[in-house]
Design an enzyme around this catalytic site. Structure first.
Site, PDB file in Angstrom:
ATOM      1  N   TRP A   1       0.788  -1.231   0.000  1.00  0.00           N
ATOM      2  CA  TRP A   1       0.000   0.000   0.000  1.00  0.00           C
ATOM      3  C   TRP A   1       0.817   1.277   0.000  1.00  0.00           C
ATOM      4  CZ3 TRP A   1       1.683   1.947   4.551  1.00  0.00           C
ATOM      5  CH2 TRP A   1       2.052   1.025   5.532  1.00  0.00           C
TER       6      TRP A   1
ATOM      7  N   LYS B   1      -1.052  -6.697  -9.448  1.00  0.00           N
ATOM      8  CA  LYS B   1      -2.061  -6.660  -8.386  1.00  0.00           C
ATOM      9  C   LYS B   1      -1.744  -5.503  -7.459  1.00  0.00           C
ATOM     10  CE  LYS B   1      -2.567  -8.761  -4.254  1.00  0.00           C
ATOM     11  NZ  LYS B   1      -3.251  -7.669  -3.553  1.00  0.00           N
TER      12      LYS B   1
ATOM     13  N   GLY C   1       6.756  -6.108  -0.504  1.00  0.00           N
ATOM     14  CA  GLY C   1       5.864  -6.303   0.642  1.00  0.00           C
ATOM     15  C   GLY C   1       6.647  -6.817   1.824  1.00  0.00           C
ATOM     16  N   GLY C   2       5.975  -7.580   2.687  1.00  0.00           N
ATOM     17  CA  GLY C   2       6.616  -8.061   3.911  1.00  0.00           C
ATOM     18  C   GLY C   2       7.283  -9.419   3.709  1.00  0.00           C
TER      19      GLY C   2
ATOM     20  N   GLU D   1      11.343  -7.312  -2.825  1.00  0.00           N
ATOM     21  CA  GLU D   1      11.812  -6.085  -2.164  1.00  0.00           C
ATOM     22  C   GLU D   1      11.020  -5.969  -0.859  1.00  0.00           C
ATOM     23  OE1 GLU D   1      12.246  -2.947  -0.630  1.00  0.00           O
ATOM     24  OE2 GLU D   1      11.164  -1.894  -2.222  1.00  0.00           O
ATOM     25  N   LEU D   2      11.741  -6.148   0.286  1.00  0.00           N
ATOM     26  CA  LEU D   2      11.026  -6.470   1.526  1.00  0.00           C
ATOM     27  C   LEU D   2      11.304  -5.557   2.710  1.00  0.00           C
ATOM     28  CD1 LEU D   2      11.753 -10.288   1.321  1.00  0.00           C
ATOM     29  CD2 LEU D   2       9.866  -9.043   0.319  1.00  0.00           C
TER      30      LEU D   2
ATOM     31  N   CYS E   1      10.215   1.678   2.946  1.00  0.00           N
ATOM     32  CA  CYS E   1      11.118   0.538   3.141  1.00  0.00           C
ATOM     33  C   CYS E   1      12.505   1.006   3.541  1.00  0.00           C
ATOM     34  CB  CYS E   1      11.156  -0.319   1.889  1.00  0.00           C
ATOM     35  SG  CYS E   1      11.395   0.631   0.418  1.00  0.00           S
TER      36      CYS E   1
ATOM     37  N   GLU F   1      11.069  -4.360  12.258  1.00  0.00           N
ATOM     38  CA  GLU F   1      10.646  -3.284  11.360  1.00  0.00           C
ATOM     39  C   GLU F   1       9.253  -2.835  11.804  1.00  0.00           C
ATOM     40  OE1 GLU F   1       9.506  -4.063   7.248  1.00  0.00           O
ATOM     41  OE2 GLU F   1      10.351  -2.138   6.668  1.00  0.00           O
TER      42      GLU F   1
HETATM   43  O1  TXE Z   1       2.426  -6.469   3.427  1.00  0.00           O
HETATM   44  P1  TXE Z   1       2.030  -7.780   2.697  1.00  0.00           P
HETATM   45  P2  TXE Z   1       1.584  -5.633   4.482  1.00  0.00           P
HETATM   46  C1  TXE Z   1       6.510  -4.704   5.624  1.00  0.00           C
HETATM   47  C2  TXE Z   1       6.179  -3.820   6.791  1.00  0.00           C
HETATM   48  C3  TXE Z   1       4.755  -4.129   7.075  1.00  0.00           C
HETATM   49  C4  TXE Z   1       4.706  -5.604   6.762  1.00  0.00           C
HETATM   50  C5  TXE Z   1       3.343  -6.109   6.359  1.00  0.00           C
HETATM   51  O2  TXE Z   1       6.976  -4.186   7.892  1.00  0.00           O
HETATM   52  O3  TXE Z   1       4.401  -3.874   8.400  1.00  0.00           O
HETATM   53  O4  TXE Z   1       5.581  -5.755   5.663  1.00  0.00           O
HETATM   54  O5  TXE Z   1       2.743  -5.203   5.451  1.00  0.00           O
HETATM   55  C6  TXE Z   1      -0.160  -9.172  -1.191  1.00  0.00           C
HETATM   56  N1  TXE Z   1       0.170 -14.183  -2.200  1.00  0.00           N
HETATM   57  N2  TXE Z   1       6.395  -4.001   4.366  1.00  0.00           N
HETATM   58  O6  TXE Z   1       0.638  -6.458   5.267  1.00  0.00           O
HETATM   59  O7  TXE Z   1       1.017  -8.546   3.445  1.00  0.00           O
HETATM   60  C7  TXE Z   1      -1.039  -8.121  -0.552  1.00  0.00           C
HETATM   61  O8  TXE Z   1      -2.366  -8.248  -1.019  1.00  0.00           O
HETATM   62  C8  TXE Z   1       0.391 -13.127  -2.998  1.00  0.00           C
HETATM   63  C9  TXE Z   1       7.595  -3.535   3.748  1.00  0.00           C
HETATM   64  O9  TXE Z   1       1.017  -4.506   3.735  1.00  0.00           O
HETATM   65  O10 TXE Z   1       3.296  -8.430   2.327  1.00  0.00           O
HETATM   66  C10 TXE Z   1      -0.336  -6.851  -0.995  1.00  0.00           C
HETATM   67  O11 TXE Z   1      -0.713  -6.531  -2.334  1.00  0.00           O
HETATM   68  N3  TXE Z   1       0.259 -11.854  -2.591  1.00  0.00           N
HETATM   69  C11 TXE Z   1       7.379  -3.103   2.365  1.00  0.00           C
HETATM   70  C12 TXE Z   1       1.139  -7.257  -0.981  1.00  0.00           C
HETATM   71  O12 TXE Z   1       1.152  -8.677  -0.990  1.00  0.00           O
HETATM   72  C13 TXE Z   1      -0.093 -11.638  -1.312  1.00  0.00           C
HETATM   73  C14 TXE Z   1       6.114  -2.478   2.038  1.00  0.00           C
HETATM   74  C15 TXE Z   1       1.911  -6.769   0.244  1.00  0.00           C
HETATM   75  O13 TXE Z   1       1.258  -7.229   1.397  1.00  0.00           O
HETATM   76  C16 TXE Z   1      -0.307 -12.710  -0.422  1.00  0.00           C
HETATM   77  C17 TXE Z   1       5.000  -3.063   2.707  1.00  0.00           C
HETATM   78  C18 TXE Z   1      -0.168 -14.030  -0.916  1.00  0.00           C
HETATM   79  N4  TXE Z   1      -0.367 -15.092  -0.155  1.00  0.00           N
HETATM   80  C19 TXE Z   1       5.177  -3.764   3.844  1.00  0.00           C
HETATM   81  N5  TXE Z   1      -0.626 -12.186   0.784  1.00  0.00           N
HETATM   82  C20 TXE Z   1       8.440  -2.404   1.606  1.00  0.00           C
HETATM   83  N6  TXE Z   1       9.383  -3.155   1.054  1.00  0.00           N
HETATM   84  O14 TXE Z   1       8.397  -1.217   1.390  1.00  0.00           O
HETATM   85  C21 TXE Z   1      -0.597 -10.841   0.663  1.00  0.00           C
HETATM   86  N7  TXE Z   1      -0.284 -10.497  -0.608  1.00  0.00           N
END
Ligand code: TXE
Length: 487
Positions: free
Chosen positions: A149, A173, A226-227, A248-249, A282, A379
């Site tokens: 997001w 997505k 994402g995470g 990129e995590l 990030c 984090e």
């Molecule tokens: O990320 P998620 P979230 C870190 C940060 C944060 C934590 C969780 O610490 O608190 O991650 O954040 C999709 N198969 N970062 O919950 O869940 C989901 O729909 C495929 C660091 O927002 O990883 C969304 O589009 N996709 C980071 C995307 O993954 C799936 C930025 C990210 O969601 C899925 C964000 C699945 N099984 C969070 N489950 C950075 N690098 O900047 C979820 N998604």
């Protein structure tokens, strides 16, 4: 109430299911979004595959691909005010930041537009007579891109740009949190004139939409931000299609400050590093490592600066810090801050959730005695700066590398030799010396350790969307020799 559509195979549709989006500054539902089903994902991937294999796109010259990307960049620039407003409304990111960042998004598309016709194969001086060998550089195929997001337009530009420059097709997505700007961006893709199926943009939840996308047998490449937990899930999932995967995590990036610095200037860099985007970045510089001689002075200065930050309506250009994107995120931060205080951290400023609507959380600084304090290790993805002191350069380097992450680091010193020693020693994909947070389309971006795999940005990112084909050509008119006689 605004209604957004998804974009599949060159057409907009409302999707079979819908969900509501909440404005993080007011807590009110303001828009309705499509929740893509596994069936929608299948339709989008098949459209991308058709476009990749047999379409105007698959026959297009690389220069023409570049021109389309350039046009997209122009449209992003023209529509920047509207895209910025939508991102602010849907994620709570302040309008100053969304406006500035979207200007940069256009620059990323232009950079990749320029690369499209500069990707080259090679001629190899093979160690055999009468054979010509060359390498063709070919696009991988259908890309599944998933973004979180924070900064959705930016995080998708660093995937869509190189994927299209290389000649791939893409299904992206958007996150279920704050997808409005990306769904609006789909209209610009359409207007730019990309053939149907080349770019598809969906939004939906991880468990159904994300899962179906990353396991789809026609996907050749996965690009995820994402995470780490989701990343592990995606990697397990990709065992089905063995797709090339980049991750990129995020991170827990250290900022090292030595006694010889100018405190005021460093203070600004640290504040920008941790409180920009309310810390939801990030590369947030969330671990401040400060040499004992300057620690008290720097902390006092930082506390004054943090208290002066104007917090408020993210749509107001005067606002310097807005709310967090989700209530869940704020609750997580509250829990970790409370555990850190229990573990002996000293609250320098902030730390108290304000009453009222919206997911606001104040700029917070915690002075910690030990690296095992919860806020130092985890984090938080919020406006919380954890501080640790050090005596020597060796101790600073040991603390900097004491993290499972390794995305970025900042080093502040006037000693050039020391700066270079630390650049060599720090395990992170980006090291900023006497600056923080600088980014450019020309410079690769990515991490070590749990911060991920692969690089986004820069020239090498495009290569990660391609593979080579080795071509052997026999230039002799002589008959092919007996296969049982070795030459
Ligand atoms: O990320 P998620 P979230 C870190 C940060 C944060 C934590 C969780 O610490 O608190 O991650 O954040 C999709 N198969 N970062 O919950 O869940 C989901 O729909 C495929 C660091 O927002 O990883 C969304 O589009 N996709 C980071 C995307 O993954 C799936 C930025 C990210 O969601 C899925 C964000 C699945 N099984 C969070 N489950 C950075 N690098 O900047 C979820 N998604």
């Amino acid at each position: 109430m605004k209604h957004f559509s998804q974009y599949i195979d060159g057409a907009f549709d409302a999707g079979s299911a819908r969900f509501d989006s909440v404005n993080p500054a007011t807590g009110e539902v303001w828009a309705s979004m499509p929740a893509a089903s596994a069936g929608d994902v299948d339709r989008a991937v098949r459209a991308a595959h058709r476009a990749f294999v047999d379409s105007d796109w698959s026959r297009m010259t690389a220069s023409a691909r570049g021109r389309l990307l350039w046009k997209l960049a122009d449209l992003v620039e023209q529509q920047a005010p509207r895209l910025a407003e939508l991102e602010t409304a849907d994620t709570g990111k302040i309008i100053r930041e969304t406006r500035a960042q979207i200007g940069y998004v256009a620059a990323y598309y232009r950079y990749y537009a320029g690369i499209a016709d500069k990707l080259q194969g090679a001629h190899l001086p093979v160690d055999k007579p009468d054979l010509e060998v060359f390498l063709r550089r070919e696009p991988l195929g259908v890309v599944a891109a998933i973004v979180p997001w924070n900064s959705q337009l930016f995080l998708s530009a660093v995937k869509i740009g190189p994927a299209l420059a290389a000649g791939c097709c893409i299904v992206l997505k958007a996150s279920e949190e704050g997808p409005a700007p990306l769904l609006e961006f789909a209209r610009l893709v359409h207007e730019a004139g990309f053939p149907p199926g080349v770019v598809n943009i969906l939004t939906g939840f991880g468990a159904d939409c994300g899962q179906a996308l990353t396991a789809h047998p026609l996907v050749a490449r996965i690009a995820f931000t994402g995470g780490p937990e989701t990343a592990r899930h995606i990697v397990r999932n990709s065992a089905a299609n063995l797709a090339v995967t980049s991750l990129e995590l995020g991170g827990k990036s250290p900022v090292l400050v030595f006694d010889d610095v100018d405190v005021d200037s460093v203070c600004n860099a640290i504040v920008a590093g941790i409180f920009a985007a309310s810390g939801q970045s990030c590369v947030a510089g969330s671990r401040l490592l400060v040499q004992h001689g300057v620690r008290a002075r720097l902390l006092a200065r930082l506390a004054d600066r943090a208290r002066a930050i104007r917090i408020g309506d993210p749509a107001d250009p005067a606002t310097e810090m807005g709310p967090l994107a989700t209530r869940r995120q704020r609750e997580h931060i509250e829990t970790v801050v409370a555990a850190s205080l229990d573990a002996g951290a000293r609250l320098v400023t902030g730390g108290v959730t304000p009453a009222g609507a919206g997911n606001y959380y104040p700029p917070t600084i915690l002075d910690c005695a030990s690296a095992s304090t919860p806020c130092v290790a985890q984090e938080l993805f919020g406006p919380v700066l954890s501080v640790l002191g050090f005596a020597t350069e060796d101790e600073a380097l040991r603390l900097a590398n004491d993290s499972e992450f390794g995305l970025a680091a900042g080093v502040f010193t006037r000693d050039l030799a020391r700066g270079h020693r630390l650049v060599r020693g720090i395990r992170a994909g980006i090291v900023w010396v006497n600056t923080y947070r600088a980014v450019s389309p020309i410079v690769p971006f990515g991490g070590y350790g749990l911060s991920g795999l692969g690089r986004e940005g820069g020239f090498e990112a495009v290569l990660e969307y391609t593979r080579t084909k080795s071509v052997w050509i026999n230039t002799s008119d002589a008959p092919v020799p007996d296969p049982f006689v070795m030459r």
